[in-house]
Design a protein around this motif. Sequence first.
Motif, PDB file in Angstrom:
ATOM      1  N   GLU A 191       3.134   1.763   8.606  1.00 18.25           N
ATOM      2  CA  GLU A 191       2.293   1.102   7.473  1.00 18.25           C
ATOM      3  C   GLU A 191       1.034   0.488   7.841  1.00 18.25           C
ATOM      4  N   GLU A 192       0.994   0.023   8.930  1.00 15.72           N
ATOM      5  CA  GLU A 192      -0.225  -0.399   9.701  1.00 15.72           C
ATOM      6  C   GLU A 192      -1.303   0.559   9.392  1.00 15.72           C
ATOM      7  N   ARG A 195      -2.369   1.392   5.989  1.00 13.62           N
ATOM      8  CA  ARG A 195      -3.156   0.209   5.434  1.00 13.62           C
ATOM      9  C   ARG A 195      -4.539   0.627   6.017  1.00 13.62           C
ATOM     10  N   PRO A 198      -5.899   4.561   4.148  1.00 15.14           N
ATOM     11  CA  PRO A 198      -5.268   5.049   3.022  1.00 15.14           C
ATOM     12  C   PRO A 198      -5.487   6.235   2.358  1.00 15.14           C
TER      13      PRO A 198
END
Length: 294
Positions: A191-192, A195, A198
């Motif tokens: 997820e990092e 982020r 993207p």
Amino acid sequence: MSTKRNVEIQRPEKVLFPDDGITKADLADHYRAVAPLMVPQLRGRPIMMERHPDGIGGKPLMQKNAPDYFPDWVRRATLPKEGGKVTHVVCDNQATLLYLADQACITPHRWLSHADRPDHPDVLVFDLDPPGEGDFETVRWAARRVCELLDAVRLPTRLMTTGSRGLHVLTPLDRQSDFDAVRAFARDVAEELERRHPERLTTAARKADRGGRLYLDTQRNAYAQTAVSPYAVRARPGAPVAVPIAHAELDDPELRPDGWTLRTVGERLESDPWSGTPFRGRSLRAAAARLGRV
């Protein structure tokens, strides 16, 4: 158990890869050659056997249970599963690897944990496949980003082509955290990265939601899930092999996930790209704390 045990290959002339003329004897010769590098990556781990008794054109047999007729000297580990238990093969030596080849096990898939602590993995895996046909440059780019972030939280990494479509990024753990914690950490890393990038990376499990981005697959980090073993042959035309690579090879535009085959991998065996990589198991808790600060 002695690695000098003589294993006779039954029907060595049986063709397993019909388009390539690769026989069971050829498969056994490969596993005999790679055993010094491969067995240490398998030792102590339950495996799933991908067997092709009728060759790769026939119906594969994805087998977890060790058949009763396997010889006593093949180590087994009986482990719980939902609603029961499974007795797995544990490949601790060259003789077992050759016996599996004799059973037309083209690809051994290994657990990420050892049989003595099956719920506590010592390897974390990111599985990176191309978002589109032939887009391996994106896989190389994504692997660099995964390695950079794991390096920032002081987790060393190793790289491996899968012999199929993509790359695996692996990092060592100290077996203090269970699979739930490991999978949660892997998800946080993914997820990092999503982020930060993207437009190119995603954690969306559904293909329809990915929008042409590379999926950061962390799903193998779960109890009883497996990953292809280093130096394993894949049941695909040409008999490609999953091969450890050095980090510098990510810069090679000619790098392919199936670039080495049973017939060409010999050149890779002269040196082990993983031999100089420190791979002592690291603390997931410490890495998770660092991840919150990067």
